[in-house]
Design an enzyme around this catalytic site. Structure first.
Site, mmCIF file in Angstrom:
data_model
loop_
_atom_site.group_PDB
_atom_site.id
_atom_site.type_symbol
_atom_site.label_atom_id
_atom_site.label_comp_id
_atom_site.label_asym_id
_atom_site.label_seq_id
_atom_site.Cartn_x
_atom_site.Cartn_y
_atom_site.Cartn_z
ATOM 1 C CG ASN A 1 1.247 -0.626 -18.994
ATOM 2 O OD1 ASN A 1 1.745 0.168 -19.784
ATOM 3 N ND2 ASN A 1 1.885 -1.044 -17.909
ATOM 4 C CB ILE B 1 3.798 -6.287 -4.849
ATOM 5 C CG1 ILE B 1 4.185 -7.229 -3.713
ATOM 6 C CG2 ILE B 1 3.981 -6.932 -6.213
ATOM 7 C CD1 ILE B 1 3.261 -8.425 -3.576
ATOM 8 C CG HIS C 1 -3.112 -1.218 -12.912
ATOM 9 N ND1 HIS C 1 -3.777 -2.231 -13.549
ATOM 10 C CD2 HIS C 1 -1.813 -1.317 -13.299
ATOM 11 C CE1 HIS C 1 -2.927 -2.914 -14.291
ATOM 12 N NE2 HIS C 1 -1.726 -2.375 -14.168
ATOM 13 N NE ARG D 1 4.148 3.550 0.089
ATOM 14 C CZ ARG D 1 4.434 4.682 -0.561
ATOM 15 N NH1 ARG D 1 4.921 4.620 -1.791
ATOM 16 N NH2 ARG D 1 4.255 5.856 0.011
ATOM 17 C CB VAL E 1 -3.253 -6.638 -12.961
ATOM 18 C CG1 VAL E 1 -4.480 -6.851 -12.077
ATOM 19 C CG2 VAL E 1 -2.016 -7.244 -12.309
HETATM 20 P P1 5GP Z 1 0.677 -3.865 -15.424
HETATM 21 O O1 5GP Z 1 1.789 -4.605 -16.093
HETATM 22 O O2 5GP Z 1 -0.622 -4.647 -15.455
HETATM 23 O O3 5GP Z 1 0.525 -2.465 -15.919
HETATM 24 O O4 5GP Z 1 1.100 -3.683 -13.912
HETATM 25 C C1 5GP Z 1 0.724 -4.543 -12.887
HETATM 26 C C2 5GP Z 1 1.451 -4.111 -11.631
HETATM 27 O O5 5GP Z 1 0.850 -4.758 -10.526
HETATM 28 C C3 5GP Z 1 2.925 -4.485 -11.617
HETATM 29 O O6 5GP Z 1 3.701 -3.303 -11.434
HETATM 30 C C4 5GP Z 1 3.054 -5.437 -10.437
HETATM 31 O O7 5GP Z 1 4.250 -5.292 -9.714
HETATM 32 C C5 5GP Z 1 1.842 -5.082 -9.596
HETATM 33 N N1 5GP Z 1 1.316 -6.178 -8.802
HETATM 34 C C6 5GP Z 1 1.050 -7.446 -9.222
HETATM 35 N N2 5GP Z 1 0.542 -8.165 -8.209
HETATM 36 C C7 5GP Z 1 0.464 -7.346 -7.145
HETATM 37 C C8 5GP Z 1 0.023 -7.525 -5.793
HETATM 38 O O8 5GP Z 1 -0.416 -8.598 -5.386
HETATM 39 N N3 5GP Z 1 0.094 -6.450 -4.975
HETATM 40 C C9 5GP Z 1 0.564 -5.233 -5.401
HETATM 41 N N4 5GP Z 1 0.595 -4.243 -4.513
HETATM 42 N N5 5GP Z 1 0.997 -5.035 -6.658
HETATM 43 C C10 5GP Z 1 0.949 -6.081 -7.523
#
Ligand code: 5GP
Length: 126
Positions: free
Chosen positions: A97, A36, A110, A34, A106
Site C-alpha cells: 500500500n 501483529i 512494507h 509476522r 505505516v
Molecule cells: P498498511 O496499512 O500500512 O499497509 O499495513 C500496516 C500493517 O502493519 C498492518 O497490517 C498492521 O497490522 C501492521 N502493524 C502495525 N503495527 C504493527 C506492529 O507493531 N507490529 C507488527 N508486527 N505489525 C504491525
C-alpha cells in the site's frame, strides 16, 4: 516533492529494536516479520532496512543490492512457507500500500505476504 521519512514510525522502531517483532527472515538489507493483526493464516511483512516510505520511493532511491535482496527475500519466504504454485503450493498475494488512496498506515515500505486461505477478490467494492 521529496519524501520526508518519519523516523518515529512503528517499523523504524522495530528496526531499532525499540519494540519486539516475530522475525521470519533477516538479511543485511531486509527484515521480514509476522503482522501483529494477521488477515490470513500467513501474514508476513517484508521491509527494507533503509528508510524508504513506499514502493516508488524505494524503486527510485534504493541501491541495486537493496532492491535485489528485498525481492529475493520475498521469494524465499513464499518458498519457505510452502505456497509457491510452481511447487504445488496454493498461492499467495503480495500487497504494498502507498499513500492516502492506497490506505497505507505505516509510512515505511512494507510488502504484505498473505497466504493460507482463499483470499477473495483483489479489492473490495467500496
Ligand atoms: P498498511 O496499512 O500500512 O499497509 O499495513 C500496516 C500493517 O502493519 C498492518 O497490517 C498492521 O497490522 C501492521 N502493524 C502495525 N503495527 C504493527 C506492529 O507493531 N507490529 C507488527 N508486527 N505489525 C504491525
Amino acid at each position: 516533492m521529496p519524501y520526508e521519512y518519519d523516523e518515529q514510525n512503528i517499523f523504524a522502531k522495530i528496526l531499532r529494536r525499540e519494540i519486539p517483532n516475530d522475525t521470519v527472515m533477516e538479511t543485511d538489507f531486509t527484515l521480514a516479520f509476522r503482522d501483529i493483526a494477521p488477515q490470513a493464516p500467513e501474514h508476513i511483512l517484508v521491509i527494507p532496512k533503509g528508510f524508504y516510505m513506499n514502493y516508488d520511493h524505494f524503486a527510485a532511491e534504493a541501491t541495486d543490492p537493496e532492491i535485489l535482496d528485498f525481492t529475493r527475500v520475498i521469494g524465499a519466504i513464499t518458498h519457505a512457507i510452502g505456497v509457491t504454485p510452481g511447487n504445488g503450493g496454493k498461492g499467495y498475494r503480495l500487497i504494498a500500500n502507498a499513500g492516502h488512496d492506497g490506505v497505507q498506515d505505516v509510512p515505511h515500505l512494507h510488502m504484505h505476504i498473505l497466504a493460507g486461505r482463499r483470499l477473495g477478490r483483489m479489492i473490495q467494492p467500496i
